[in-house]
Scaffold this active site. Structure first.
Site, PDB file in Angstrom:
ATOM      1  N   LEU A  48      -3.313  -9.613   5.428  1.00  0.00           N
ATOM      2  CA  LEU A  48      -3.214  -9.424   3.893  1.00  0.00           C
ATOM      3  C   LEU A  48      -1.977  -8.402   3.664  1.00  0.00           C
ATOM      4  O   LEU A  48      -1.841  -7.997   2.636  1.00  0.00           O
ATOM      5  CB  LEU A  48      -4.560  -8.648   3.314  1.00  0.00           C
ATOM      6  CG  LEU A  48      -5.706  -9.721   3.474  1.00  0.00           C
ATOM      7  CD1 LEU A  48      -7.352  -8.756   2.980  1.00  0.00           C
ATOM      8  CD2 LEU A  48      -5.767 -10.901   2.615  1.00  0.00           C
ATOM      9  N   PHE A  49      -1.252  -8.297   4.637  1.00  0.00           N
ATOM     10  CA  PHE A  49       0.051  -7.913   4.737  1.00  0.00           C
ATOM     11  C   PHE A  49       0.177  -6.343   3.852  1.00  0.00           C
ATOM     12  O   PHE A  49       1.191  -5.982   3.375  1.00  0.00           O
ATOM     13  CB  PHE A  49       0.970  -8.592   3.870  1.00  0.00           C
ATOM     14  CG  PHE A  49       0.647 -10.107   4.420  1.00  0.00           C
ATOM     15  CD1 PHE A  49       0.733 -10.520   5.823  1.00  0.00           C
ATOM     16  CD2 PHE A  49       0.707 -11.123   3.490  1.00  0.00           C
ATOM     17  CE1 PHE A  49       0.540 -11.779   6.292  1.00  0.00           C
ATOM     18  CE2 PHE A  49       0.353 -12.393   3.854  1.00  0.00           C
ATOM     19  CZ  PHE A  49       0.403 -12.810   5.197  1.00  0.00           C
ATOM     20  N   CYS A  50      -0.763  -5.555   4.081  1.00  0.00           N
ATOM     21  CA  CYS A  50      -1.040  -4.127   3.451  1.00  0.00           C
ATOM     22  C   CYS A  50      -0.627  -4.197   2.078  1.00  0.00           C
ATOM     23  O   CYS A  50       0.032  -3.255   1.525  1.00  0.00           O
ATOM     24  CB  CYS A  50       0.106  -3.283   4.271  1.00  0.00           C
ATOM     25  SG  CYS A  50      -0.064  -2.808   5.795  1.00  0.00           S
ATOM     26  N   ALA A  51      -1.075  -5.155   1.369  1.00  0.00           N
ATOM     27  CA  ALA A  51      -0.701  -5.510   0.116  1.00  0.00           C
ATOM     28  C   ALA A  51      -2.171  -6.294  -0.310  1.00  0.00           C
ATOM     29  O   ALA A  51      -2.277  -7.298  -1.039  1.00  0.00           O
ATOM     30  CB  ALA A  51       0.210  -6.324  -0.447  1.00  0.00           C
ATOM     31  N   HIS A  83       0.795  -1.322  -0.056  1.00  0.00           N
ATOM     32  CA  HIS A  83      -0.135   0.216  -0.008  1.00  0.00           C
ATOM     33  C   HIS A  83       0.757   1.158  -0.231  1.00  0.00           C
ATOM     34  O   HIS A  83       0.288   2.297  -0.542  1.00  0.00           O
ATOM     35  CB  HIS A  83      -0.927  -0.022   1.130  1.00  0.00           C
ATOM     36  CG  HIS A  83      -1.901  -1.162   1.150  1.00  0.00           C
ATOM     37  ND1 HIS A  83      -2.609  -1.458   2.319  1.00  0.00           N
ATOM     38  CD2 HIS A  83      -2.339  -1.981   0.333  1.00  0.00           C
ATOM     39  CE1 HIS A  83      -3.620  -2.323   1.947  1.00  0.00           C
ATOM     40  NE2 HIS A  83      -3.249  -2.789   0.754  1.00  0.00           N
TER      41      HIS A  83
END
Ligand SMILES: Cc1ncc(COP(=O)(O)O)c(C=O)c1O
Length: 422
Positions: free
Chosen positions: A370-373, A125
């Site tokens: 969701l790992f900032c992606a 992100h």
């Protein structure tokens, strides 16, 4: 630490011992940290540099006393060391920021009017959200060569359809924070430049694992986080071409960013160079700690460190592949080059529940979510379900990531804990 043998796993690759000072890392005995991609533990080099400087703690660029002069010198030396480490060119600016997110936001604010930014949907992100409206987001490619082709096609179209005098910036990661897979940065840079565009490299996940050199890769800007590179929180860096940065409004208006302030409200002359965007008192200790890690890595045998990490990664991925209820996430092929990051799901298990169980029952720290992606992670979860032919995969994933202090015993403990969930 006792080694728990992993039941019914194939022979796992052996791994050399962890590095010693100054690149050994701090930690708490018994706690297994497999979450380096979020924040890596602090290297001894960074801790020692902070301890050495603390008695001298004083203002930076703001005092004539001996302590202050030493702090100012240490800060500027840190800038030089970090710039050298990343291959900054003589006329690049090396600007200290808080982290990669901050560095990319700074660059986003410094873009000349009318700049189009081109990214891929697989980005973190931090490299998706700062860019202005009208940015182009290319689909996640099937392989690295596909990324190069897609970029070339997009830039050709952009140049044909819009004013060729308007700037274009390509923004790409060096290594995915979801899969660890490497992106073809040098090739993407060549394509960008062939079309008269610039390129910024998000090196947050690449820099902790491999040498990153602006000049060699021929990228225009680079953003990185200290806390992923074995230094404490609070320091990042943006390095790159001076012209856009010197022409932009200051990122942080305030003391230190000016060369003259007159009596009228808007009677201000802003400084040029890094000071323009570093308003306020800087994070001296963070900069010095990051520089100490850069210096230690410069002196280290990076080839040996990378070989060790790859052996550990092979051990982890081989072990995961042998667990029938575990499915790995990937964008490219299974053998695509990658750094020490693996995302996966445990079929039939909620990922947050698995992460909590690993923490409470096994003292293993991993990341879940969701790992900032989000766009990438959601897509890879869907693909993983299709590939595995399973309907019982959870909607979020787990991520294990390794680095300097990781050991084969830690990897084996994770594999054994996951095997228990079958
Ligand atoms: C590829 C990538 N880019 C950018 C960031 C943002 O880093 P920070 O949170 O330090 O700003 C991260 C963090 O995980 C990342 O993995």
């Amino acid at each position: 630490m006792s080694v728990t043998l992993v039941p019914s796993l194939p022979a796992l690759p052996t791994v050399a011992p962890a590095p010693s000072a100054p690149l050994d890392v701090l930690g708490v005995p018994g706690e297994i940290n497999l979450d380096y991609a979020a924040t890596a533990p602090c290297a001894r080099a960074a801790a020692d540099a902070v301890t050495e400087l603390l008695p001298w703690y004083a203002s930076v660029h703001r005092g004539a006393g001996a302590l202050s002069r030493r702090c100012t010198l240490a800060y500027e030396r840190a800038r030089q060391t970090v710039g050298d480490f990343f291959g900054a060119r003589a006329d690049d600016h090396v600007i200290f920021t808080r982290n990669t997110t901050d560095a990319l936001n700074l660059l986003a604010r410094a873009l000349p009017a009318g700049t189009t930014v081109v990214t891929f949907a697989g980005e973190h992100h931090a490299n998706l959200l700062p860019w202005p409206r009208g940015s182009v987001r290319l689909p996640v490619p099937a392989d690295p060569a596909g990324a190069v082709r897609a970029l070339a096609a997009a830039l050709t179209e952009l140049r044909r359809d819009s004013n060729p005098a308007l700037p274009v910036l390509v923004a790409v990661t060096g290594a995915s924070n979801v899969t660890g897979e490497l992106w073809p940065v040098a090739e993407l840079a060549r394509v960008a430049h062939r079309h008269g565009a610039r390129i910024v490299l998000d090196a947050a996940q690449l820099a902790p694992h491999a040498p990153v050199d602006l000049d060699t890769l021929d990228v225009d800007y680079l953003a990185v986080s200290g806390h992923k590179l074995y230094a404490p929180f609070g320091t990042g860096v943006l390095i790159g071409r001076a012209d856009w940065l010197d022409a932009a409004a200051p990122y942080l208006a305030g003391g230190g960013a000016t060369s003259h302030v007159g009596p009228a409200t808007h009677d201000v002359t802003w400084a040029y160079g890094p000071a323009r965007h570093e308003g306020g008192t800087p994070n001296l200790l963070g900069a010095v700690a990051l520089a100490a890690v850069c210096a230690a890595l410069t002196d280290a045998d990076r080839v040996a460190l990378a070989a060790r990490e790859q052996a550990l990664l092979a051990r982890l991925r081989t072990g995961l592949a042998a667990l029938p209820h575990v499915v790995e996430l990937r964008t490219f092929g299974p053998d695509a080059p990658r750094v020490g990051i693996v995302s996966f799901v445990v079929a039939g298990w909620d990922s947050a529940a698995v992460a909590a169980r690993l923490a409470t029952e096994h003292r293993i720290g991993v990341r879940d979510g969701l790992f900032c992606a989000h766009p990438l992670a959601r897509r890879l979860l869907g693909e993983a379900a299709g590939r595995a032919g399973r309907r019982d995969l959870p909607p979020t994933a787990l991520r294990a990531s390794i680095g300097l202090g990781s050991t084969a015993a830690q990897v084996d403990r994770l594999l054994a804990a996951l095997a228990e969930l079958s």
